[in-house]
Design a protein around this motif. Structure first.
Motif, short mmCIF file in Angstrom:
data_model
loop_
_atom_site.label_atom_id
_atom_site.label_comp_id
_atom_site.label_asym_id
_atom_site.label_seq_id
_atom_site.Cartn_x
_atom_site.Cartn_y
_atom_site.Cartn_z
N PHE A 183 39.11 -30.07 -3.07
CA PHE A 183 39.60 -29.53 -1.81
C PHE A 183 40.81 -28.64 -2.04
O PHE A 183 41.73 -28.99 -2.78
N ARG A 195 37.56 -47.54 3.90
CA ARG A 195 36.21 -47.21 4.38
C ARG A 195 35.84 -48.20 5.47
O ARG A 195 35.71 -49.39 5.23
N LEU A 212 48.57 -31.17 6.56
CA LEU A 212 47.65 -30.45 5.67
C LEU A 212 46.40 -30.00 6.40
O LEU A 212 45.78 -30.78 7.13
N LEU A 258 43.04 -34.05 10.07
CA LEU A 258 44.24 -34.74 10.50
C LEU A 258 44.01 -35.35 11.88
O LEU A 258 43.56 -34.66 12.80
N PHE A 276 35.93 -42.71 6.67
CA PHE A 276 36.91 -42.99 5.62
C PHE A 276 38.26 -42.56 6.18
O PHE A 276 38.43 -41.40 6.57
N GLN A 310 32.05 -34.56 4.46
CA GLN A 310 32.82 -33.59 5.21
C GLN A 310 34.26 -33.57 4.70
O GLN A 310 34.64 -34.32 3.81
N SER A 311 35.03 -32.69 5.29
CA SER A 311 36.42 -32.54 4.86
C SER A 311 37.31 -33.55 5.57
O SER A 311 36.87 -34.31 6.43
N LEU A 312 38.57 -33.57 5.19
CA LEU A 312 39.53 -34.44 5.84
C LEU A 312 40.10 -33.72 7.06
O LEU A 312 40.47 -32.54 6.99
N TYR A 356 44.46 -39.32 8.32
CA TYR A 356 43.33 -38.39 8.26
C TYR A 356 42.04 -39.20 8.34
O TYR A 356 41.97 -40.36 7.97
N LEU A 370 42.05 -39.44 -3.26
CA LEU A 370 42.43 -38.06 -3.52
C LEU A 370 43.37 -37.99 -4.72
O LEU A 370 44.36 -38.71 -4.79
N PHE A 407 42.76 -28.82 5.41
CA PHE A 407 41.89 -28.82 4.25
C PHE A 407 40.74 -27.84 4.41
O PHE A 407 40.22 -27.63 5.52
N GLY A 408 40.30 -27.29 3.29
CA GLY A 408 39.05 -26.55 3.29
C GLY A 408 37.90 -27.55 3.34
O GLY A 408 38.09 -28.75 3.30
N ALA A 409 36.69 -27.00 3.41
CA ALA A 409 35.50 -27.85 3.54
C ALA A 409 35.17 -28.59 2.26
O ALA A 409 34.40 -29.56 2.28
N GLY A 410 35.74 -28.14 1.16
CA GLY A 410 35.48 -28.81 -0.11
C GLY A 410 34.32 -28.18 -0.87
O GLY A 410 33.39 -27.63 -0.28
N GLN A 465 38.56 -35.18 -5.41
CA GLN A 465 38.12 -36.43 -4.82
C GLN A 465 36.88 -36.93 -5.55
O GLN A 465 35.77 -36.48 -5.29
N ILE A 469 42.29 -42.10 5.66
CA ILE A 469 43.27 -41.93 4.58
C ILE A 469 44.64 -41.63 5.18
O ILE A 469 44.75 -40.82 6.09
N GLN A 505 37.80 -38.84 7.40
CA GLN A 505 36.81 -38.07 6.67
C GLN A 505 35.43 -38.67 6.89
O GLN A 505 35.16 -39.80 6.45
N PHE A 553 49.02 -39.53 -1.10
CA PHE A 553 47.93 -40.10 -0.33
C PHE A 553 47.65 -41.55 -0.73
O PHE A 553 47.78 -41.92 -1.91
N TYR A 591 43.19 -30.62 -4.50
CA TYR A 591 42.97 -32.03 -4.71
C TYR A 591 41.56 -32.25 -5.24
O TYR A 591 40.63 -31.53 -4.89
#
Lengths: 114, 113
Positions: free
Chosen positions: B91, A110, B101, A46, A91, A42-44, A36, B45, B103-106, B39, A93, A38, A105, B37
């Protein structure tokens, strides 16, 4: 519990160079691992699925020639960012599934490209 | 296609207040898994909970509780008596049998002393 490690945790490289990130499952075998990305705040997202013994499968929009994935053993997947550019700074992951629905995870890497 | 929506971008509370984080998901599959999760600033995570689509029981773990409602496709998360250490990005995520997975925006939670 199951542990996934990543190395390095932080890396700074110059534009145009390549960087390799390792993801290891420490006490279980993982025929599949996920990578993933990031961006800040922002979000992760895939990037790709790493498959042991076969080619990785990439998500739409992810350049497979730029993000090389190798899953050489049941406990190790590597992501190589080739010819890195500042926009690759992010980032990264990895994760490995264990059992139905369970996912572990790594701590993340970074990457900063200058 | 599946989608996870966390409509709250940021929430700021004073210590000891309760905070509820909303999560709404979209899927056509009948078998799926929902996750939360945490963070923290370190970036790692922290797994909080996993729920499969056939288990609608709400769950409580210490100061954390989760409300899963399939009828509204929601999986909300409540922190009771918040503490400064709860400050993090949270998240919500969705997966299927392929383990990928989404993910939502958080939601960034800030707990002030």
């Amino acid at each position: 519990g199951a542990v996934v490690s990543q190395h390095p945790s932080r890396v700074i490289c110059k534009s145009g160079t390549s960087v390799k990130i390792e993801c290891r499952s420490l006490d279980f075998q993982a025929t599949t691992m996920f990578w993933y990305r990031q961006f800040p705040k922002q979000s992760l997202m895939l990037m790709a699925t790493s498959n042991e013994g076969s080619k990785a499968t990439y998500e739409q929009g992810v350049e497979k020639d730029k993000f090389l994935i190798n899953h050489a053993s049941l406990t190790l997947s590597t992501l190589t960012v080739t010819s890195a550019h500042p926009e690759d700074s992010s980032f990264y992951i990895c994760s490995a599934p264990l059992g139905l629905g369970e996912q572990y995870f790594g701590p993340g890497t970074r990457l900063t490209v200058t | 296609a599946q989608k996870v929506t966390q409509a709250q971008t940021e929430i700021s509370v004073v210590e000891k207040e309760d905070v509820t984080l909303d999560c709404v998901y979209e899927t056509r599959d009948t078998t799926y898994y929902l996750f939360w999760y945490k963070q923290p600033p370190s970036g790692e995570l922290v797994f909080l909970i996993r729920r499969n689509s056939f288990d609608e029981q709400n769950e409580i773990s210490g100061r954390y509780s989760w409300n899963f409602q399939k009828s509204t496709s929601s999986f909300n998360f409540t922190i009771t008596a918040s503490q400064v250490v709860d400050s993090a990005v949270y998240f919500c995520a969705l997966s299927f049998n392929d383990y990928k997975l989404s993910f939502g925006a958080g939601t960034t939670v800030t707990v002030r002393a």
